[in-house]
Design a protein around this motif. Structure first.
Motif, short mmCIF file in Angstrom:
data_model
loop_
_atom_site.label_atom_id
_atom_site.label_comp_id
_atom_site.label_asym_id
_atom_site.label_seq_id
_atom_site.Cartn_x
_atom_site.Cartn_y
_atom_site.Cartn_z
N GLY A 232 -14.83 -88.85 23.08
CA GLY A 232 -14.69 -90.01 22.20
C GLY A 232 -13.24 -90.37 21.92
O GLY A 232 -12.94 -91.07 20.97
N GLY A 233 -12.34 -89.88 22.75
CA GLY A 233 -10.92 -90.14 22.51
C GLY A 233 -10.37 -91.24 23.38
O GLY A 233 -11.03 -91.72 24.30
N ASN A 234 -9.17 -91.66 23.07
CA ASN A 234 -8.48 -92.62 23.92
C ASN A 234 -6.98 -92.48 23.71
O ASN A 234 -6.53 -91.96 22.69
CB ASN A 234 -8.93 -94.06 23.62
CG ASN A 234 -8.64 -94.47 22.21
OD1 ASN A 234 -7.50 -94.66 21.83
ND2 ASN A 234 -9.68 -94.62 21.40
N VAL A 235 -6.22 -92.92 24.70
CA VAL A 235 -4.76 -92.85 24.65
C VAL A 235 -4.21 -94.24 24.94
O VAL A 235 -4.70 -94.92 25.85
CB VAL A 235 -4.22 -91.83 25.68
CG1 VAL A 235 -2.71 -91.88 25.79
CG2 VAL A 235 -4.67 -90.42 25.32
N THR A 236 -3.25 -94.67 24.14
CA THR A 236 -2.67 -96.00 24.31
C THR A 236 -1.17 -95.87 24.54
O THR A 236 -0.51 -95.07 23.87
CB THR A 236 -2.89 -96.85 23.04
OG1 THR A 236 -4.27 -96.79 22.69
CG2 THR A 236 -2.48 -98.29 23.24
N LEU A 237 -0.66 -96.63 25.51
CA LEU A 237 0.78 -96.68 25.74
C LEU A 237 1.38 -97.65 24.73
O LEU A 237 1.07 -98.84 24.73
CB LEU A 237 1.06 -97.16 27.17
CG LEU A 237 2.52 -97.34 27.55
CD1 LEU A 237 3.30 -96.04 27.43
CD2 LEU A 237 2.64 -97.89 28.97
N MET A 238 2.22 -97.14 23.85
CA MET A 238 2.75 -97.97 22.77
C MET A 238 4.07 -98.63 23.15
O MET A 238 4.31 -99.79 22.81
CB MET A 238 2.98 -97.12 21.50
CG MET A 238 1.73 -96.42 20.99
SD MET A 238 0.42 -97.57 20.58
CE MET A 238 1.09 -98.37 19.15
N ALA A 239 4.95 -97.87 23.81
CA ALA A 239 6.28 -98.44 24.10
C ALA A 239 6.91 -97.71 25.27
O ALA A 239 6.60 -96.55 25.55
CB ALA A 239 7.18 -98.32 22.87
N VAL A 240 7.79 -98.44 25.94
CA VAL A 240 8.61 -97.84 27.01
C VAL A 240 10.06 -98.19 26.70
O VAL A 240 10.39 -99.36 26.50
CB VAL A 240 8.22 -98.41 28.39
CG1 VAL A 240 9.10 -97.81 29.47
CG2 VAL A 240 6.76 -98.12 28.70
N LYS A 241 10.89 -97.18 26.60
CA LYS A 241 12.33 -97.42 26.36
C LYS A 241 13.10 -96.64 27.40
O LYS A 241 13.03 -95.41 27.41
CB LYS A 241 12.71 -96.97 24.94
CG LYS A 241 14.14 -97.31 24.57
CD LYS A 241 14.52 -96.72 23.24
CE LYS A 241 16.02 -96.89 23.01
NZ LYS A 241 16.53 -95.96 22.01
#
Lengths: 296, 114
Positions: A232-241
């Motif tokens: 029931g999990g998920n991973v989101t890419l928030m930012a790239v620097k």
């Protein structure tokens, strides 16, 4: 009724002919709530759109459901307090070093789990980017990493702007003071020497943010999220620097006692295998937030 | 997570203040501060504390039921069991009836010079 019908239990039956989904619902069925056939239609039409958007799915109803009775719309606020959105703002951190100090100052901060230690230096080590050295061989040509891998217990080195993160080989040792002093001496020696800290080849071949974003997003979509979805999990890419990425874990991962393991052994490995030039991987998940976080 | 004995909050309000009582959510229990002084009106400083004696899962400052509350700075002094007292500072944030802001931070990890 055509052959190859597949029964849907009490809901009726369906068949696929000429790439079209045909539903045969039971006559005079009264549904409480949403008609399950609508749900099935959504699943099939959604799947078809994802797979081949150019061929529309035709849905025919041989015996349309008559006057399906729907439950009244639930009230917007059925007696529960309104759920507020929790804002996360960064804490203001005071500078840990005196300004304009001529000396090379280094602070060591072991992680709560004891498996790694963060060294913060009052000098830039790598401007705007980061680099992960998984082993001694990868350090060739980078004096800072070479000096650190000369220490017996150093396993991996991550250089990111003003910091160096070290993992150690001996996972049974929790006291970082002896190794940290050696690491501090090594970093200070290289910085004071004044030469380039990271190999010119690495700097020249640093990927663009767009390359990193595309590669990491692809790994998240095809490997990471299908893997954690089972819980029931998920991973989101928030930012790239630069070549550093920030992710956020949600669903069943947020607040989970195994999140650290998932992050370090699962997500990090997947990211670094698929996108070898990714540098630091930051996790900005607040595992204490939310209405129902899971705590061990 | 540590056991929080007490915490004391100091909130500097910006241009838009509010006149409602200031609430916080500790582990999703909405409560009012004790030993309150000052106010959350425009340009004023609100101070309050609470004796918790419980383990911190989450701690948030709750926005007003009506209007907006522009906060310039939040300072929280934590006194936790088996930890040295520590202070955390947060910057500007605006709260309303749909928002609250996280003000919980674990005790800082000890760092040493090398």
């Amino acid at each position: 009724m055509p052959g190859n019908l597949r029964l849907l239990g009490d809901f009726g039956s369906y068949n696929i002919k000429n790439n079209a989904l045909v539903l045969y619902p039971l006559r005079q069925t009264t549904w409480i709530g949403d008609n399950p056939l609508n749900f099935i239609k959504k699943i099939f039409t959604g799947m078809k759109r994802d797979a081949e958007s150019e061929s529309p799915v035709v849905v025919e109803e041989q015996q349309p459901v008559e006057e399906a009775v729907s439950a009244p719309e639930p009230e917007a606020n059925p007696g529960f307090p309104e759920v507020r959105h929790v804002l996360q703002i960064p804490a203001i951190s005071e500078s840990i070093f005196p300004e304009n100090s001529p000396a090379v100052l280094i602070k060591a901060k072991p992680s709560p789990t004891g498996d790694q230690c963060l060294f913060t230096v009052n000098r830039p080590l790598m401007n705007g980017n980061s680099w992960y050295f998984p082993d001694f061989e990868s350090a060739a040509g980078s004096p800072l990493a070479e000096a650190l891998f000369c220490l017996e217990d150093v396993e991996t080195v991550l250089v990111c702007e003003y910091t160096v993160t070290i993992t150690r080989k001996d996972k049974t040792l929790f006291d970082w003071v002896p190794l940290a002093k050696e690491v501090g001496t090594a970093i200070r020696g290289v910085v004071q020497a004044g030469e380039a800290l990271i190999s010119e080849k690495i700097i020249a071949e640093l990927p663009s943010e767009e390359e990193i974003r595309e590669g990491i997003q692809k790994v998240i979509d095809t490997e990471v999220n299908p893997g954690v979805a089972g819980h029931g999990g998920n991973v989101t890419l928030m930012a790239v620097k630069g070549n550093s990425v920030t992710i956020k874990m949600g669903g069943g991962c947020q607040g989970c006692s195994a999140a650290d393991l998932t992050l370090k052994q699962g997500i990090h490995t997947s990211f670094r295998t698929a996108v070898p030039k990714v540098g630091a991987i930051f996790d900005e998940t607040d595992h204490t937030a939310g209405l129902n976080p899971f705590f061990s | 997570m540590p056991k929080v004995n007490t915490f004391k909050v100091k909130v500097q309000t910006g241009e838009q203040g509010m006149s409602e009582p200031v609430y916080f959510n500790f582990n999703n229990h909405k409560m009012e501060f004790k030993n309150v002084s000052g106010s959350a009106e425009s340009g004023k400083i609100f101070e309050g504390d609470f004796e918790v004696n419980s383990f911190a899962h989450s701690l948030t400052l709750v926005g007003p039921e009506s209007g907006k509350w522009e906060i310039e700075r939040i300072s929280i002094e934590y006194d936790c069991e088996n930890e040295k007292p520590y202070t955390i500072q947060f910057g500007a944030v605006t709260l309303d009836k749909a928002t609250e802001v996280n003000i919980w931070q674990d005790p800082p990890i000890p760092a040493f010079d090398v």
